[in-house]
Motif scaffolding. Structure first.
Motif, mmCIF file in Angstrom:
data_model
loop_
_atom_site.group_PDB
_atom_site.id
_atom_site.type_symbol
_atom_site.label_atom_id
_atom_site.label_comp_id
_atom_site.label_asym_id
_atom_site.label_seq_id
_atom_site.Cartn_x
_atom_site.Cartn_y
_atom_site.Cartn_z
ATOM 1 N N ILE A 82 11.201 3.727 58.296
ATOM 2 C CA ILE A 82 11.964 4.870 57.775
ATOM 3 C C ILE A 82 11.047 6.089 57.729
ATOM 4 C CG2 ILE A 82 13.228 5.815 55.798
ATOM 5 C CD1 ILE A 82 13.963 2.928 55.055
ATOM 6 N N TYR A 83 11.545 7.206 58.242
ATOM 7 C CA TYR A 83 10.794 8.456 58.224
ATOM 8 C C TYR A 83 11.611 9.461 57.425
ATOM 9 C CZ TYR A 83 7.548 12.006 60.123
ATOM 10 O OH TYR A 83 6.594 12.976 60.276
ATOM 11 N N TYR A 84 11.186 9.710 56.183
ATOM 12 C CA TYR A 84 11.902 10.639 55.300
ATOM 13 C C TYR A 84 11.268 12.022 55.413
ATOM 14 C CZ TYR A 84 14.067 12.663 51.140
ATOM 15 O OH TYR A 84 14.783 13.461 50.289
ATOM 16 N N GLN A 85 12.083 12.999 55.760
ATOM 17 C CA GLN A 85 11.580 14.348 55.973
ATOM 18 C C GLN A 85 12.240 15.318 54.999
ATOM 19 O OE1 GLN A 85 11.847 15.318 60.141
ATOM 20 N NE2 GLN A 85 10.976 13.353 60.764
ATOM 21 N N LYS A 86 11.397 15.941 54.184
ATOM 22 C CA LYS A 86 11.875 16.952 53.241
ATOM 23 C C LYS A 86 11.861 18.307 53.944
ATOM 24 C CE LYS A 86 10.273 19.583 49.298
ATOM 25 N NZ LYS A 86 9.037 19.905 48.554
ATOM 26 N N HIS A 87 13.044 18.882 54.147
ATOM 27 C CA HIS A 87 13.182 20.162 54.842
ATOM 28 C C HIS A 87 13.829 21.202 53.930
ATOM 29 C CE1 HIS A 87 12.092 18.739 58.852
ATOM 30 N NE2 HIS A 87 12.890 17.699 58.692
ATOM 31 N N MET A 88 13.441 22.458 54.121
ATOM 32 C CA MET A 88 14.118 23.582 53.487
ATOM 33 C C MET A 88 15.037 24.225 54.527
ATOM 34 S SD MET A 88 13.156 23.977 50.270
ATOM 35 C CE MET A 88 13.029 22.210 50.017
ATOM 36 N N ALA A 89 16.316 24.359 54.204
ATOM 37 C CA ALA A 89 17.283 24.902 55.165
ATOM 38 C C ALA A 89 16.911 26.316 55.602
ATOM 39 C CB ALA A 89 18.681 24.894 54.558
ATOM 40 N N HIS A 90 16.339 27.105 54.701
ATOM 41 C CA HIS A 90 16.016 28.494 55.054
ATOM 42 C C HIS A 90 14.782 28.603 55.943
ATOM 43 C CE1 HIS A 90 13.962 27.570 51.280
ATOM 44 N NE2 HIS A 90 13.069 28.479 51.583
ATOM 45 N N LYS A 105 19.552 10.964 60.481
ATOM 46 C CA LYS A 105 20.567 10.928 59.437
ATOM 47 C C LYS A 105 20.372 12.220 58.631
ATOM 48 C CE LYS A 105 22.062 6.557 59.899
ATOM 49 N NZ LYS A 105 23.460 6.138 60.069
ATOM 50 N N ASN A 106 21.351 13.098 58.675
ATOM 51 C CA ASN A 106 21.224 14.406 58.037
ATOM 52 C C ASN A 106 21.948 14.448 56.699
ATOM 53 O OD1 ASN A 106 19.934 16.315 60.214
ATOM 54 N ND2 ASN A 106 21.384 15.007 61.304
ATOM 55 N N CYS A 107 21.214 14.845 55.657
ATOM 56 C CA CYS A 107 21.760 14.925 54.306
ATOM 57 C C CYS A 107 21.411 16.289 53.713
ATOM 58 C CB CYS A 107 21.171 13.847 53.409
ATOM 59 S SG CYS A 107 21.298 12.177 54.064
ATOM 60 N N PHE A 108 22.235 16.741 52.800
ATOM 61 C CA PHE A 108 21.988 18.008 52.121
ATOM 62 C C PHE A 108 21.903 17.775 50.622
ATOM 63 C CE2 PHE A 108 23.077 19.482 56.197
ATOM 64 C CZ PHE A 108 22.684 20.812 56.316
ATOM 65 N N LEU A 109 20.928 18.432 50.018
ATOM 66 C CA LEU A 109 20.702 18.344 48.581
ATOM 67 C C LEU A 109 20.982 19.718 47.976
ATOM 68 C CD1 LEU A 109 19.639 16.433 46.320
ATOM 69 C CD2 LEU A 109 17.353 17.337 46.805
ATOM 70 N N ILE A 110 21.922 19.782 47.035
ATOM 71 C CA ILE A 110 22.296 21.071 46.450
ATOM 72 C C ILE A 110 22.060 21.069 44.939
ATOM 73 C CG2 ILE A 110 23.974 21.584 48.259
ATOM 74 C CD1 ILE A 110 26.213 20.719 46.349
ATOM 75 N N ARG A 111 21.987 22.262 44.389
ATOM 76 C CA ARG A 111 21.810 22.424 42.950
ATOM 77 C C ARG A 111 22.555 23.682 42.516
ATOM 78 N NH1 ARG A 111 16.087 23.502 39.670
ATOM 79 N NH2 ARG A 111 16.850 22.926 37.593
ATOM 80 N N HIS A 112 23.100 23.680 41.320
ATOM 81 C CA HIS A 112 23.876 24.822 40.820
ATOM 82 C C HIS A 112 23.027 26.103 40.877
ATOM 83 C CE1 HIS A 112 26.236 27.367 38.116
ATOM 84 N NE2 HIS A 112 27.247 26.534 38.359
ATOM 85 N N TYR A 174 24.881 5.359 52.853
ATOM 86 C CA TYR A 174 25.137 6.326 53.911
ATOM 87 C C TYR A 174 24.079 6.224 55.008
ATOM 88 C CZ TYR A 174 25.321 10.761 56.403
ATOM 89 O OH TYR A 174 25.355 11.713 57.394
ATOM 90 N N LEU A 175 22.823 6.015 54.594
ATOM 91 C CA LEU A 175 21.715 5.943 55.543
ATOM 92 C C LEU A 175 21.646 4.601 56.259
ATOM 93 C CD1 LEU A 175 18.973 7.598 53.289
ATOM 94 C CD2 LEU A 175 20.169 8.667 55.216
ATOM 95 N N GLU A 176 22.427 3.635 55.783
ATOM 96 C CA GLU A 176 22.444 2.277 56.341
ATOM 97 C C GLU A 176 21.086 1.600 56.180
ATOM 98 O OE1 GLU A 176 25.768 2.215 59.759
ATOM 99 O OE2 GLU A 176 24.063 3.530 60.255
ATOM 100 N N ILE A 177 20.510 1.758 54.987
ATOM 101 C CA ILE A 177 19.266 1.075 54.634
ATOM 102 C C ILE A 177 19.476 0.378 53.300
ATOM 103 C CG2 ILE A 177 17.807 2.728 55.877
ATOM 104 C CD1 ILE A 177 17.121 4.025 53.174
#
Length: 244
Positions: A82-90, A105-112, A174-177
């Motif tokens: 597994i290769y987990y990559q922390k990316h900033m969208a901007h 496997k593309n995921c989005f993390l949001i915060r108020h 979702y990641l199938e792991i």
């Protein structure tokens, strides 16, 4: 020899989310390696922004788009699947070639937005809404959906903090792991895998050993922040409508 099955995860976040805690969570798995914001130097090189530690960041990692893409799509050590990559969208610019996301496997993390604005303003000046990344997350979400034909998974940091185990199990499904309880706790301290910007941005997570309980921020926004909040809420609500 049959090539091993690799799961590459791109977690697309905005600043002052729980993105580093999520990186800690995955790094604590025995089958996973992580990388911290690999496009940060590229982003700074191609902008006029004066982020804390900019010169050090530019020296610490490649600022060549193609080199970074080659690195994050490269083979993994034998011990990792597994290769987990922390990316900033901007950190992604509008004309960047994003075809490589097809193999992720593309995921989005949001915060108020209110919580992001209050947290970010204590670490760096907010020049405009683009510093907060909500619009860029929406644009990237649509682009990735178009490229892959798959709607990326969206998770809200508040939901994760309220019930880490339940939400991490949903993410793993979702990641199938397989979910691992190791994702819930980790040793305190800085990591070799942390970006050189850790000393400025990561104080809370460096002192943590797991996901901290959710605490709603009761601070009020000032008059200059209200416009940022209103602009960001439109994009946050759009992304939130897709969340898991």
């Amino acid at each position: 020899m049959k090539p091993k099955n690799i799961t590459r995860i791109a977690m697309w976040s905005g600043p002052r989310n729980i993105s580093t805690a999520m990186m800690r969570s995955f790094e604590n798995r025995e089958d996973t390696i992580v990388i911290d914001e690999p496009f940060y130097a590229y982003y700074l090189k191609n902008s006029s922004l004066l982020h804390p530690g900019k010169d050090q960041i530019l020296k610490s990692q490649s600022n060549n788009w193609h080199e970074v893409v080659k690195h994050i799509t490269s083979e993994l050590p034998d011990s990792a699947t597994i290769y987990y990559q922390k990316h900033m969208a901007h950190h992604i610019l509008p004309d960047n070639d994003m075809k490589w996301v097809k193999d992720f496997k593309n995921c989005f993390l949001i915060r108020h937005p209110k919580e992001v604005i209050i947290s970010y303003s204590k670490k760096n000046e907010i020049k405009n809404a683009s510093d907060l990344g909500f619009l860029q997350q929406v644009q990237l979400f649509k682009k990735i959906k178009n490229i892959t034909g798959i709607t990326p998974a969206i998770f809200d940091s508040m939901d994760i903090l309220l019930n880490p185990k339940v939400l991490l199990k949903k993410l793993c499904k979702y990641l199938e792991i397989e979910f691992s309880n190791k994702m819930l706790k980790w040793p305190k301290g800085i990591r070799d895998t942390d970006g050189v910007w850790a000393s400025h941005w990561y104080k809370n997570v460096i002192n943590s050993d797991g996901f901290k309980p959710y605490n709603k921020r009761n601070e009020d926004l000032n008059i200059n922040q209200i416009k940022l909040f209103e602009e960001s809420m439109e994009h946050y609500n759009y992304l939130s409508s897709f969340k898991i």
